[in-house]
Design an enzyme around this catalytic site. Sequence first.
Site, PDB file in Angstrom:
ATOM      1  N   GLU A 290       0.823  -1.191   0.000  1.00 26.34           N
ATOM      2  CA  GLU A 290       0.000   0.000   0.000  1.00 26.34           C
ATOM      3  C   GLU A 290       0.871   1.260   0.000  1.00 26.34           C
ATOM      4  O   GLU A 290       0.532   2.264  -0.628  1.00 26.34           O
ATOM      5  CB  GLU A 290      -0.919  -0.021   1.244  1.00 26.34           C
ATOM      6  CG  GLU A 290      -2.082   0.932   1.166  1.00 26.34           C
ATOM      7  CD  GLU A 290      -3.135   0.636   2.241  1.00 26.34           C
ATOM      8  OE1 GLU A 290      -3.289  -0.544   2.640  1.00 26.34           O
ATOM      9  OE2 GLU A 290      -3.795   1.577   2.680  1.00 26.34           O
ATOM     10  N   GLU A 293       2.112   1.728  -3.428  1.00 25.98           N
ATOM     11  CA  GLU A 293       1.012   2.250  -4.238  1.00 25.98           C
ATOM     12  C   GLU A 293       0.875   3.764  -4.020  1.00 25.98           C
ATOM     13  O   GLU A 293       0.691   4.536  -4.974  1.00 25.98           O
ATOM     14  CB  GLU A 293      -0.288   1.541  -3.858  1.00 25.98           C
ATOM     15  CG  GLU A 293      -1.488   1.964  -4.696  1.00 25.98           C
ATOM     16  CD  GLU A 293      -2.795   1.318  -4.211  1.00 25.98           C
ATOM     17  OE1 GLU A 293      -2.752   0.461  -3.307  1.00 25.98           O
ATOM     18  OE2 GLU A 293      -3.852   1.695  -4.754  1.00 25.98           O
ATOM     19  N   CYS A 317      -8.043  -1.632   4.720  1.00 27.32           N
ATOM     20  CA  CYS A 317      -8.036  -2.827   5.592  1.00 27.32           C
ATOM     21  C   CYS A 317      -9.344  -3.090   6.298  1.00 27.32           C
ATOM     22  O   CYS A 317      -9.572  -4.181   6.772  1.00 27.32           O
ATOM     23  CB  CYS A 317      -6.952  -2.753   6.658  1.00 27.32           C
ATOM     24  SG  CYS A 317      -5.777  -1.479   6.461  1.00 27.32           S
ATOM     25  N   SER A 337      -7.063   2.248  -1.771  1.00 24.63           N
ATOM     26  CA  SER A 337      -5.916   1.418  -2.137  1.00 24.63           C
ATOM     27  C   SER A 337      -6.401   0.076  -2.655  1.00 24.63           C
ATOM     28  O   SER A 337      -7.328  -0.513  -2.101  1.00 24.63           O
ATOM     29  CB  SER A 337      -5.041   1.200  -0.898  1.00 24.63           C
ATOM     30  OG  SER A 337      -4.156   0.139  -1.143  1.00 24.63           O
ATOM     31  N   LYS A 376     -15.429  -8.941   8.679  1.00 24.68           N
ATOM     32  CA  LYS A 376     -14.473  -9.835   8.012  1.00 24.68           C
ATOM     33  C   LYS A 376     -15.172 -11.075   7.462  1.00 24.68           C
ATOM     34  O   LYS A 376     -14.721 -11.693   6.512  1.00 24.68           O
ATOM     35  CB  LYS A 376     -13.373 -10.247   8.994  1.00 24.68           C
ATOM     36  CG  LYS A 376     -12.411  -9.129   9.351  1.00 24.68           C
ATOM     37  CD  LYS A 376     -11.385  -8.895   8.254  1.00 24.68           C
ATOM     38  CE  LYS A 376     -10.561  -7.653   8.530  1.00 24.68           C
ATOM     39  NZ  LYS A 376      -9.825  -7.194   7.336  1.00 24.68           N
ATOM     40  N   GLU A 379     -16.375  -9.962   4.247  1.00 24.39           N
ATOM     41  CA  GLU A 379     -15.249  -9.750   3.327  1.00 24.39           C
ATOM     42  C   GLU A 379     -14.764 -11.067   2.734  1.00 24.39           C
ATOM     43  O   GLU A 379     -14.537 -11.176   1.529  1.00 24.39           O
ATOM     44  CB  GLU A 379     -14.098  -9.059   4.075  1.00 24.39           C
ATOM     45  CG  GLU A 379     -12.902  -8.753   3.190  1.00 24.39           C
ATOM     46  CD  GLU A 379     -11.721  -8.178   3.979  1.00 24.39           C
ATOM     47  OE1 GLU A 379     -11.435  -8.687   5.080  1.00 24.39           O
ATOM     48  OE2 GLU A 379     -11.090  -7.229   3.485  1.00 24.39           O
ATOM     49  N   GLU A 384     -14.663 -11.979  -5.146  1.00 19.82           N
ATOM     50  CA  GLU A 384     -13.322 -11.691  -5.676  1.00 19.82           C
ATOM     51  C   GLU A 384     -12.210 -12.222  -4.772  1.00 19.82           C
ATOM     52  O   GLU A 384     -11.044 -12.161  -5.127  1.00 19.82           O
ATOM     53  CB  GLU A 384     -13.154 -10.180  -5.921  1.00 19.82           C
ATOM     54  CG  GLU A 384     -13.334  -9.280  -4.719  1.00 19.82           C
ATOM     55  CD  GLU A 384     -14.754  -8.772  -4.522  1.00 19.82           C
ATOM     56  OE1 GLU A 384     -15.692  -9.465  -4.933  1.00 19.82           O
ATOM     57  OE2 GLU A 384     -14.923  -7.689  -3.932  1.00 19.82           O
ATOM     58  N   CYS A 547      -9.598  -1.423  15.142  1.00 18.87           N
ATOM     59  CA  CYS A 547      -9.956  -2.841  15.295  1.00 18.87           C
ATOM     60  C   CYS A 547     -10.121  -3.242  16.753  1.00 18.87           C
ATOM     61  O   CYS A 547     -10.899  -4.130  17.073  1.00 18.87           O
ATOM     62  CB  CYS A 547      -8.895  -3.710  14.658  1.00 18.87           C
ATOM     63  SG  CYS A 547      -8.605  -3.271  12.937  1.00 18.87           S
TER      64      CYS A 547
END
Lengths: 624, 403
Positions: A290, A293, A317, A337, A376, A379, A384, A547
């Site tokens: 990241e 990037e 994230c 990102s 999560k 996710e 994908e 988190c």
Amino acid sequence: MSAQQTTAIGANIPVTIDGMDIRVPLKTTILDAAKELGIRIPTLCHHADLCEGGLCRVCVVEVEGKRTLQASCAYPITEPMKIKTSSAKVRKARKNILQLMLSNHAGDCTTCNRNQNCELQKLASEYGITTHPFGKVKRPKYAIDHSSLSVVRDNNKCILCRRCERTCAEIQGVNALVTANRGIETEIQTFMNLPLGDTMCINCGQCINRCPTGALQTVDATCDVWKAIDDPKKHVVIQTAPAPRAAIAECFGEAPGTPRTFEMNTALRRAGFNKVFDTNFTADLTILEEGTELLKRLYGALVQKDASVALPQFTSCSPGWIKYIEQFYPEYLPNVSSAKSPQQMFGALIKTYYAEKNGVDPKDIVSVSLMPCTAKKYECARPEMNDSGFKDIDYVLTTRELGKLIKEAGIDLPQMPKSDFDEPFGTATGSGVIFGATGGVMESAIRTVVELVCGIQIEDLFEHANVIPVRGFEGVRYAELPISAVGPVPEVLKDVVPDWNWLKDATLKVAICHGTANAQKVMDDIRAGGKFSECHFIEFMACPGGCLGGGGQPIPTNKDIRSKRANAIYAEDMAYTVRKSHLNEAVLRLYKEFLTDGIGGHKAHHLLHTSYTDRSLGVRGSNK
Amino acid sequence: MINTPTNQLSFSDASCGTGLKNALAMPRAKVISTVSDSGIRGRGGAGFPVSVKWNLCGLAKGDKKFVVCNADEGEPGTFKDRVLLDDFAALVFDGMTIAAYAAGASEGILYLRAEYAYLRDGLEEMLRMRRKEGLLGENILGSKLNFDIQIFMGGGAYVCGEETALIESLEGNRGEPRNRPPFPIDMGYFNQPTVVNNVETLAWVSCIFEKGAAWFKDQGTEGSAGPKLFSVSGDCQKGGVYEFPMGITIAELLTQVGGDDAKCVQIGGASGRLVPSSEFNRRICFEDVATGGSIIVFGQNRKALDIAENFLEFFEEESCGQCTPCRDGNEKLLKGIRMLKDGTCSMQRLLSLKDLAETMQLASRCGLGQSSPNIFLDVINQYDNEFELTSDANSEPECRIGA
């Protein structure tokens, strides 16, 4: 009636509570004043993170001169008063109120997920409720909503404290849960009463964390994980994120902020996991991918004058944040990102790199992740997230679920001997650890970017590498970092930029925000061309505190507990010898052995990066 | 129309603009002292002294202040505000303007009950005329007062008659009462100081400034000055809107409306009190039986349990649903009344429900839940000859009563 005419702001007002005298600042609630005196008034709709309730009425007290009882959580003291918190009148009212709640609360405590951690159950016990004088529910009124991948809604257990509604509105700005109807028909609903999984819910689970009963629960994966562990043909590995290890002790009755990282490793192995990995490995990897990037974007925008480069770059994230921006600000998806979250990077590597290196057939691997996060679960189910050729992550366990699983395995986690994480991912760096706190991703990125760009030690700028300006719990934070000198381009970035001269004397502008209601403020500012639109890099976390305050963390979670967990996280960071992502040996080995075309290279891109979906809400508020 | 058996209809000879003109000619403090001298208390039911409310709002700090006229006349059995708005709206608007002057407000809102939508066009037309005539807008009647009024339609919820729920509704939120304090005079509409007055209160204020504080004070009782409008309905010969002085006995009122033979009278609407014939010598005023104006007469053939059931059905539905005692309590009381009707209620259950009713009165968040148990208690206390109790708690299928 209007006491501020006679009482100046900041003055201390004398009050007498249960015969004890105390002076409190103007507008202190009776509840807080009583707390000062060590008096515990029961509450249900009150939550330290949320605006005043005054709804459940279980906290009522007697105020001399008032005809009716007053809700202590919502009563601001503006004049001297005498208060009784447990008179016969008060106790009778509380008992009646609890009996009313229980009369409409369907469910058997012994089969409830919140058994022994339920605020209603606790109060029913404290107030000696042993009968149902107003009857009880004979059959459930609502079907349980299993439509979400993260949150289960059982309205039969709802006591209408409306903490979930206030959480979703005040902290997250999402408003997926709202109060509908009136009178005895009042209920918490989703928009148009759609199944939760079809709504704008971002799966953050903050509502679960604030639900006093079992009306909101996590989609439980422990049975699936047990099944995998019990299957001898399966190779079950678990990666563990930094935030759960700062909180898992709470599941075993220990004080918030007790670190149990290495005891947990032993417990996981004893419970039957074949390997225990540290998600911090991919947190460090995230910083490299990241961070690179970001440098590429900056180079594109500033040197190559490429107008198509989207800045500021947003972190990726937090899956709650990702769904939030996909729904509410999809035009800014190019700013996010493309780096996957650490969980998903790890998932892709376990079934490729790890499988190859250790001669395990990836189809036999069951990849579990321990996360502080309910989003999560959503996710890992995204279509994908199958770049390894398999479902990259099979199951997500929240901290709470792990606590259950470890207990079921008969293990007293705090008593375990310590043990380290498994190779080949080794023990990560302090930078990976602080991903668990708001500002952590930014701090890690700064540690690495400054060293790679300026050719200096981060310690030259910040004592002990603690980038204090980005820390803290302020909802939105902004910091500037002047780059006064640049160094040579390190080997790993030779393909990315020819030199750093273009960054000399530049000022890196960054921002950090947590809680999507705060994200909304930042995004609206960007849309309006304000201060945040000039940032280069912004860290977004869906949950308050980052988190460590995730929706999968132990209940209760509140400001005080979040801050103790943060202390544990920063202490663990300080204990590491290596505290910068770009110095993680195992990560560098990964690029040498496996991602051989380098940081941001083709292979890395295939496994470690992703794309996003415009989920603009239709008129029905549905995400489909 | 308003019936005035005493032939002293106070409204019909009050003229539009006169009271307002008189008030605007006074200094602000004098307006408040006049209202104070008249002794007028709020006509919506709670009876809060009008001058105190205006004065506190005037003293409160705020960027902007508001006057809201509560025309959400939702209490079962009351319809006097509708008649006022139909026939004497000018006096109501005059009153709002006087209130604005006294409280330092610059904006007025008439919160009109959803069911009164048919009145809206006429009222809007009247507001337009007032702007033309200089009775609204800038420098009203040549004074320094700038004030305008807009109309906001309610959505049909009973609880929005409660002033803080009304303000929530005005702000576009669910109509739910707020925690108090803070009170609207400090933090009302969009957290600005706000005066909320009933339609009738504002109309009387206009009359007070036309006829004088003494004229008002001389009527009624010591603690409840002035005349009052009553909405009379039920088992009587001449239902309708009446003007009587405060302090009239129930018996006197019943004679006037042709309801002498009543078994009992519900005073103050569903949330009021049920007064049995043995107590018809009681006076209707804030010192004795208070009312916002609703008088429902019940004849000899009415059953007390039916009355309670009817009102509790209303409350079960109209509770805003926020607080536990009101939301869940009304349902339990209704269930209890139905069990009494069926003859399945035990002594034990009845005692629990009595306890609950008292808890609701004490612990509910707003006046709705604090007063809805009145009817339950009144019926079981006064008409215990109209139901039987079972002796065995275990005969109740759904509840196991312990020690």
